[in-house]
Scaffold this motif. Structure first.
Motif, PDB file in Angstrom:
ATOM      1  N   LEU A  55      13.237 -13.110 -19.044  1.00  0.00           N
ATOM      2  CA  LEU A  55      14.539 -12.449 -19.120  1.00  0.00           C
ATOM      3  C   LEU A  55      14.374 -10.987 -19.567  1.00  0.00           C
ATOM      4  O   LEU A  55      15.058 -10.083 -19.061  1.00  0.00           O
ATOM      5  CB  LEU A  55      15.459 -13.197 -20.086  1.00  0.00           C
ATOM      6  N   HIS A  56      13.469 -10.752 -20.520  1.00  0.00           N
ATOM      7  CA  HIS A  56      13.201  -9.381 -20.970  1.00  0.00           C
ATOM      8  C   HIS A  56      12.659  -8.547 -19.819  1.00  0.00           C
ATOM      9  O   HIS A  56      13.068  -7.381 -19.622  1.00  0.00           O
ATOM     10  CB  HIS A  56      12.202  -9.398 -22.135  1.00  0.00           C
ATOM     11  N   TYR A  57      11.756  -9.108 -19.049  1.00  0.00           N
ATOM     12  CA  TYR A  57      11.196  -8.406 -17.882  1.00  0.00           C
ATOM     13  C   TYR A  57      12.317  -8.044 -16.914  1.00  0.00           C
ATOM     14  O   TYR A  57      12.367  -6.924 -16.382  1.00  0.00           O
ATOM     15  CB  TYR A  57      10.169  -9.314 -17.203  1.00  0.00           C
ATOM     16  N   LEU A  58      13.215  -8.979 -16.714  1.00  0.00           N
ATOM     17  CA  LEU A  58      14.318  -8.790 -15.769  1.00  0.00           C
ATOM     18  C   LEU A  58      15.212  -7.626 -16.194  1.00  0.00           C
ATOM     19  O   LEU A  58      15.542  -6.746 -15.388  1.00  0.00           O
ATOM     20  CB  LEU A  58      15.132 -10.086 -15.706  1.00  0.00           C
ATOM     21  N   GLU A  59      15.582  -7.606 -17.456  1.00  0.00           N
ATOM     22  CA  GLU A  59      16.570  -6.627 -17.902  1.00  0.00           C
ATOM     23  C   GLU A  59      15.959  -5.292 -18.310  1.00  0.00           C
ATOM     24  O   GLU A  59      16.613  -4.240 -18.177  1.00  0.00           O
ATOM     25  CB  GLU A  59      17.372  -7.182 -19.078  1.00  0.00           C
ATOM     26  N   HIS A  60      14.713  -5.294 -18.787  1.00  0.00           N
ATOM     27  CA  HIS A  60      14.149  -4.067 -19.350  1.00  0.00           C
ATOM     28  C   HIS A  60      12.989  -3.501 -18.524  1.00  0.00           C
ATOM     29  O   HIS A  60      12.958  -2.296 -18.259  1.00  0.00           O
ATOM     30  CB  HIS A  60      13.701  -4.315 -20.793  1.00  0.00           C
ATOM     31  N   HIS A  61      12.034  -4.340 -18.126  1.00  0.00           N
ATOM     32  CA  HIS A  61      10.876  -3.827 -17.404  1.00  0.00           C
ATOM     33  C   HIS A  61      11.271  -3.311 -16.016  1.00  0.00           C
ATOM     34  O   HIS A  61      10.853  -2.220 -15.614  1.00  0.00           O
ATOM     35  CB  HIS A  61       9.814  -4.925 -17.276  1.00  0.00           C
ATOM     36  N   ILE A  62      12.051  -4.098 -15.282  1.00  0.00           N
ATOM     37  CA  ILE A  62      12.399  -3.699 -13.912  1.00  0.00           C
ATOM     38  C   ILE A  62      13.186  -2.388 -13.889  1.00  0.00           C
ATOM     39  O   ILE A  62      12.815  -1.455 -13.167  1.00  0.00           O
ATOM     40  CB  ILE A  62      13.155  -4.835 -13.191  1.00  0.00           C
ATOM     41  N   PRO A  63      14.263  -2.239 -14.676  1.00  0.00           N
ATOM     42  CA  PRO A  63      14.977  -0.957 -14.636  1.00  0.00           C
ATOM     43  C   PRO A  63      14.156   0.233 -15.127  1.00  0.00           C
ATOM     44  O   PRO A  63      14.366   1.364 -14.690  1.00  0.00           O
ATOM     45  CB  PRO A  63      16.185  -1.208 -15.544  1.00  0.00           C
ATOM     46  N   LYS A  64      13.221  -0.011 -16.049  1.00  0.00           N
ATOM     47  CA  LYS A  64      12.440   1.102 -16.595  1.00  0.00           C
ATOM     48  C   LYS A  64      11.313   1.530 -15.676  1.00  0.00           C
ATOM     49  O   LYS A  64      11.021   2.732 -15.544  1.00  0.00           O
ATOM     50  CB  LYS A  64      11.878   0.710 -17.966  1.00  0.00           C
ATOM     51  N   TYR A  65      10.665   0.550 -14.998  1.00  0.00           N
ATOM     52  CA  TYR A  65       9.435   0.864 -14.270  1.00  0.00           C
ATOM     53  C   TYR A  65       9.512   0.640 -12.758  1.00  0.00           C
ATOM     54  O   TYR A  65       8.629   1.106 -12.030  1.00  0.00           O
ATOM     55  CB  TYR A  65       8.270   0.028 -14.824  1.00  0.00           C
ATOM     56  N   ILE A  66      10.532  -0.076 -12.272  1.00  0.00           N
ATOM     57  CA  ILE A  66      10.516  -0.456 -10.861  1.00  0.00           C
ATOM     58  C   ILE A  66      11.698   0.105 -10.086  1.00  0.00           C
ATOM     59  O   ILE A  66      11.518   0.704  -9.016  1.00  0.00           O
ATOM     60  CB  ILE A  66      10.466  -1.991 -10.722  1.00  0.00           C
TER      61      ILE A  66
END
Length: 466
Positions: free
Chosen positions: A205-216
């Motif tokens: 869930l963290h990857y979904l909300e934070h990693h994707i918008p920040k890096y992808i």
């Protein structure tokens, strides 16, 4: 009694027919290679007839059907009432695109969507088309380029759905990725970094909300998150309640749509009409197929909230044979039978039996790594015995599935170390118990023989195919 599979009639058909199809040029070589390694020939079933809980092959071998037309026959094979409804529709309408049954069925589907919150509907022919329709619908409504899906997900085998699926179905298509973003799915096994299942779910869930918008991709260019509330083709993996609720919350916070792909999990497979109902979430878009038309006609579709499909001028979908008279007649009769015969209540009884029987297998058999159940979405993962070398785990799954087939139960073991089962929701209770007993006997046999495999995977109960 152990069956000879394939029998002589099936072999004759395979020898004549397989060269015409995919990998036909290498079939004979693969059979010889498997034989040299000690595997029996692939236990391929050539169906001659199907009725209710059973199928018979062209050599008159009879099987309890846990394969279920790849989960498309919710009330058994070749249900006579659905066939009659289809026949009457053919006689009355033939094929025409517009007919009253389209509207009648759309109204009935709206009434059974989660909390009756998705009243708009568009017809498609297959689950693949419906999945494509759903994410294009989301892109057009949000006027954004990206849709997030998950590793090991499967949404179809067309060009578009290959791109948005997480399974390895898109070799040589890497340049076509476009707006697809694949996020990690919290499998309940093989969890990294010694996390618990809940911790892994939180990480995803963290990857979904934070990693994707920040890096992808910028969050304002993401239209939707598309999730299966039961990762079916990937191995019948069951997400935690927090994961589905977390996706809903993330979508709400970020102005993304939540798409639930319920082609396989929907219409009673998990003992509720929709699998999302186990998680107390309502998606914005719901994809359906398979069970919808009782396994008799091709029919699928997408339900959506009013504003998403009621005012979306950029969106277009559907095709010539979407919502045929026969398909709609089949679906109307299927839903009628669900209600009349209390099919979902019966499926709960079967699911309770499965939980009682299969829940003991992880402790009883070393080769059983994990049992996963969400109603009649049933999966078992297999592993090598602890004192054996690093054999591929799927050898054990294939061996068990092969033994099941040769002793009278048809289930699925394809790309993975898993066996998947999709019995009819109204299967006779005694037949269901017999099928589970045959499966457990097969597991016990391979569990015993696996102790004698040594350094080679080529023991005689193996299976070269699926």
């Amino acid at each position: 009694m152990t069956k000879s599979i394939p029998g002589p009639n099936a072999k004759a058909i395979l020898e004549r027919g397989i060269p015409v199809f995919h990998n036909g040029l290498r079939y004979a070589e693969d059979v010889q290679k498997a034989s040299r390694r000690g595997f029996r020939p692939a236990g391929q079933v050539m169906v001659d007839r199907a009725k209710g809980d059973y199928i018979w092959d062209v050599d008159d071998n009879k099987y309890i059907d846990f394969q279920n037309g790849w989960a498309t026959n919710p009330i058994g094979n070749a249900h006579p009432e659905i066939i009659e409804a289809v026949h009457e529709a053919h006689k009355r309408y033939g094929f025409h695109y517009d007919h009253p049954l389209r509207y009648e069925l759309a109204e009935k589907i709206a009434a059974i969507t989660p909390e009756k919150a998705l009243p708009r509907f568009t017809f498609e022919v297959s689950g693949t088309e419906a999945a494509e329709s759903a994410y294009y619908m989301a892109m057009c409504y949000k006027k954004r380029r990206h849709v997030i899906t998950f590793s090991s997900s499967f949404h179809g085998n067309s060009l578009g759905t290959k791109i948005f699926s997480g399974l390895n179905t898109k070799k040589y298509m890497e340049g076509w990725n476009g707006g697809a973003i694949i996020a990690p799915y919290p499998h309940s096994d093989h969890i990294p970094a010694n996390m618990t299942e809940d911790q892994y779910s939180d990480y995803c869930l963290h990857y979904l909300e934070h990693h994707i918008p920040k890096y992808i991709a910028d969050k304002d260019n993401i239209a939707a998150v598309m999730v299966e509330p039961g990762l079916a083709e990937g191995g019948n993996w069951i997400p935690t309640k927090n994961f589905l609720k977390g996706i809903r919350d993330i979508c709400d916070r970020n102005d993304w749509l939540m798409i639930a792909d319920e082609v396989l999990t929907g219409l009673g497979r998990t003992t509720k009409m929709w699998a999302v109902e186990h998680y107390d979430v309502v998606p914005d878009i719901l994809v359906m197929g398979k069970n919808l038309s009782g396994g008799i006609e091709a029919l699928a579709g997408v339900s959506a909230k009013d504003e998403i499909l009621g005012n979306n001028p950029d969106f277009s979908a559907s095709s010539t044979f979407a919502g045929t008279p026969a398909g709609c007649a089949a679906a109307l009769k299927t839903l009628e039978i669900y209600e009349r015969d209390n099919v979902l209540a019966h499926s709960v009884k079967l699911a309770d039996i499965a939980k009682d029987v299969m829940g003991k297998w992880e402790c009883k058999y070393e080769i059983v790594r994990q049992v996963r159940l969400s109603g009649l979405l049933m999966g078992v993962s297999f592993q090598k015995p602890s004192d054996k070398p690093d054999d591929e785990h799927w050898w054990y799954a294939r061996a068990v599935r092969s033994e099941m087939l040769h002793t009278g139960v048809w289930a699925i073991s394809d790309r993975e170390e898993n066996i998947r089962m999709y019995p009819a929701l109204n299967m006779n209770i005694d037949t269901f118990k017999e099928g589970l007993e045959i499966m457990e006997t097969a597991i016990a046999k391979i569990d015993r023989e696996g102790q004698n495999v040594g350094d080679s995977p080529a023991w005689p109960t193996g299976d070269a195919g699926f």
